[in-house]
Design a protein around this motif. Sequence first.
Motif, PDB file in Angstrom:
ATOM      1  N   GLU A   1      -4.290  -2.646  -4.568  1.00 35.00           N
ATOM      2  CA  GLU A   1      -4.299  -2.520  -3.110  1.00 35.00           C
ATOM      3  C   GLU A   1      -2.887  -2.662  -2.545  1.00 35.00           C
ATOM      4  OE1 GLU A   1      -7.460  -4.244  -0.155  1.00 35.00           O
ATOM      5  OE2 GLU A   1      -5.891  -5.750  -0.445  1.00 35.00           O
ATOM      6  N   ARG A   2      -2.138  -3.612  -3.063  1.00 33.03           N
ATOM      7  CA  ARG A   2      -0.771  -3.811  -2.593  1.00 33.03           C
ATOM      8  C   ARG A   2       0.086  -2.580  -2.893  1.00 33.03           C
ATOM      9  NH1 ARG A   2      -0.126  -8.156  -4.895  1.00 33.03           N
ATOM     10  NH2 ARG A   2       1.032  -7.524  -6.767  1.00 33.03           N
ATOM     11  N   LEU A   3      -0.058  -2.015  -4.078  1.00 28.04           N
ATOM     12  CA  LEU A   3       0.691  -0.812  -4.428  1.00 28.04           C
ATOM     13  C   LEU A   3       0.281   0.363  -3.544  1.00 28.04           C
ATOM     14  CD1 LEU A   3       0.566  -1.113  -8.329  1.00 28.04           C
ATOM     15  CD2 LEU A   3       2.588  -1.362  -6.887  1.00 28.04           C
ATOM     16  N   MET A   4      -0.999   0.480  -3.278  1.00 25.12           N
ATOM     17  CA  MET A   4      -1.481   1.568  -2.435  1.00 25.12           C
ATOM     18  C   MET A   4      -0.834   1.531  -1.053  1.00 25.12           C
ATOM     19  SD  MET A   4      -5.387   2.402  -1.147  1.00 25.12           S
ATOM     20  CE  MET A   4      -5.340   1.147   0.153  1.00 25.12           C
ATOM     21  N   PHE A   5      -0.801   0.357  -0.438  1.00 21.87           N
ATOM     22  CA  PHE A   5      -0.225   0.252   0.902  1.00 21.87           C
ATOM     23  C   PHE A   5       1.291   0.426   0.879  1.00 21.87           C
ATOM     24  CE2 PHE A   5      -4.301  -1.509   2.297  1.00 21.87           C
ATOM     25  CZ  PHE A   5      -4.411  -0.883   3.531  1.00 21.87           C
ATOM     26  N   ARG A   6       1.942   0.066  -0.210  1.00 18.31           N
ATOM     27  CA  ARG A   6       3.384   0.322  -0.300  1.00 18.31           C
ATOM     28  C   ARG A   6       3.658   1.819  -0.312  1.00 18.31           C
ATOM     29  NH1 ARG A   6       5.361  -4.150  -4.832  1.00 18.31           N
ATOM     30  NH2 ARG A   6       5.194  -5.998  -3.475  1.00 18.31           N
ATOM     31  N   PHE A   7       2.856   2.566  -1.052  1.00 22.97           N
ATOM     32  CA  PHE A   7       3.022   4.016  -1.062  1.00 22.97           C
ATOM     33  C   PHE A   7       2.709   4.612   0.304  1.00 22.97           C
ATOM     34  CE2 PHE A   7       2.520   3.678  -5.772  1.00 22.97           C
ATOM     35  CZ  PHE A   7       3.682   4.358  -6.119  1.00 22.97           C
TER      36      PHE A   7
ATOM     37  N   GLY B   1       3.059   3.124   3.232  1.00 19.72           N
ATOM     38  CA  GLY B   1       4.157   2.792   4.130  1.00 19.72           C
ATOM     39  C   GLY B   1       5.375   3.672   3.904  1.00 19.72           C
ATOM     40  N   ALA B   2       5.744   3.870   2.633  1.00 18.13           N
ATOM     41  CA  ALA B   2       6.900   4.715   2.332  1.00 18.13           C
ATOM     42  C   ALA B   2       6.629   6.165   2.723  1.00 18.13           C
ATOM     43  CB  ALA B   2       7.239   4.620   0.846  1.00 18.13           C
ATOM     44  N   GLY B   3       5.420   6.647   2.444  1.00 19.35           N
ATOM     45  CA  GLY B   3       5.069   8.014   2.819  1.00 19.35           C
ATOM     46  C   GLY B   3       5.073   8.215   4.319  1.00 19.35           C
ATOM     47  N   PHE B   4       4.629   7.198   5.053  1.00 17.48           N
ATOM     48  CA  PHE B   4       4.604   7.296   6.516  1.00 17.48           C
ATOM     49  C   PHE B   4       6.023   7.419   7.073  1.00 17.48           C
ATOM     50  CE2 PHE B   4       4.468   5.352  10.774  1.00 17.48           C
ATOM     51  CZ  PHE B   4       3.505   6.155  11.364  1.00 17.48           C
ATOM     52  N   VAL B   5       6.962   6.687   6.505  1.00 14.93           N
ATOM     53  CA  VAL B   5       8.362   6.775   6.961  1.00 14.93           C
ATOM     54  C   VAL B   5       8.895   8.188   6.738  1.00 14.93           C
ATOM     55  CG1 VAL B   5      10.707   5.974   6.532  1.00 14.93           C
ATOM     56  CG2 VAL B   5       8.842   4.326   6.647  1.00 14.93           C
ATOM     57  N   LEU B   6       8.672   8.740   5.543  1.00 18.67           N
ATOM     58  CA  LEU B   6       9.174  10.081   5.245  1.00 18.67           C
ATOM     59  C   LEU B   6       8.467  11.144   6.086  1.00 18.67           C
ATOM     60  CD1 LEU B   6       9.689  10.085   1.374  1.00 18.67           C
ATOM     61  CD2 LEU B   6      11.337   9.664   3.188  1.00 18.67           C
ATOM     62  N   LEU B   7       7.165  10.971   6.303  1.00 23.29           N
ATOM     63  CA  LEU B   7       6.440  11.937   7.132  1.00 23.29           C
ATOM     64  C   LEU B   7       6.960  11.906   8.566  1.00 23.29           C
ATOM     65  CD1 LEU B   7       4.167  14.013   7.366  1.00 23.29           C
ATOM     66  CD2 LEU B   7       2.590  12.122   7.842  1.00 23.29           C
ATOM     67  N   THR B   8       7.260  10.719   9.068  1.00 30.24           N
ATOM     68  CA  THR B   8       7.822  10.594  10.416  1.00 30.24           C
ATOM     69  C   THR B   8       9.166  11.304  10.507  1.00 30.24           C
ATOM     70  OG1 THR B   8       6.710   8.458  10.704  1.00 30.24           O
ATOM     71  CG2 THR B   8       8.518   8.970  12.212  1.00 30.24           C
ATOM     72  N   LEU B   9      10.025  11.109   9.509  1.00 33.27           N
ATOM     73  CA  LEU B   9      11.326  11.783   9.498  1.00 33.27           C
ATOM     74  C   LEU B   9      11.161  13.300   9.426  1.00 33.27           C
ATOM     75  CD1 LEU B   9      13.328   9.438   7.084  1.00 33.27           C
ATOM     76  CD2 LEU B   9      13.518   9.584   9.576  1.00 33.27           C
TER      77      LEU B   9
END
Length: 269
Positions: free
Chosen positions: A170-176, A178-186
């Motif tokens: 679960e922790r790994l899933m949310f880390r991915f 979060g990182a994906g959300f940053v790149l998608l926003t950019l």
Amino acid sequence: MILASASPVGLLLGAAAAVAYAVPALAARTLGTLSARRMLLLAWVLHGAQLAWSLLGEAPRFGFAPALSITVWLVLTAYVVESQLYPQLRARWALAGFGALAIVLALLFPGTALPATSSPWLPLHWALGIAAYGLFAAAVAHGWLMTRAEAQMRHAPQENDGGVPLLTLERLMFRFVGAGFVLLTLTLLAGTLFGETLYGTTHKHWQWDHKRVFTLLSWVVFAVLLLGRWLWGWRGRRAVRVLYVGAGLLLLGYVGSRFVLEVLLGRAV
């Protein structure tokens, strides 16, 4: 659907990678753990070489199938790294199957050449988007592993198969996520602010098409997921369901739109 548009080197690398993926996908149990890992690693290296050749070694082409191929390769990259930290991860056969399928699709549908009017920054813009795809796909893979592990615990609560703990997945899933959300926003910001520069003077600065609508909807869903995790502690099945919805919308945003245009309508985009 044009195999002839791919170079002989690209065809050879792609075919070799697809065969290497097929071996652990179809014979994971008979191979044994060590042999399956080595074959998957070989397939991953060949897949990476095929992608590099198709994007750098000849006239660059892009489309829905190459996007899927790169996404799967990025997920496998995450798996290769994580398997060194968590050797008990068990998703080789599924990832190998997706890898073989993605390569075959990319060979059959190699996409279209980049427009001559595009900016040299366009590949970077696409790289951000594809990296976001890969991170969210890795999150989906971890969500699936969570669901499978939870189902196994419910059916056999006394058994311990030595898999990765649910909380770790679960922790790994949310880390991915979060990182994906940053790149998608950019990626969205770059497309909104610099779309005309990226795609050329004939490209409208902003237009409401299916790709943007689905991508924006996916961004909203992922934002809700992260807020739900932060404010209300969302976890387990609820979080995975929301993740699946966001990933599905994101898949429709680019891959789905390009599939309709390239395959169903036969248009070069």
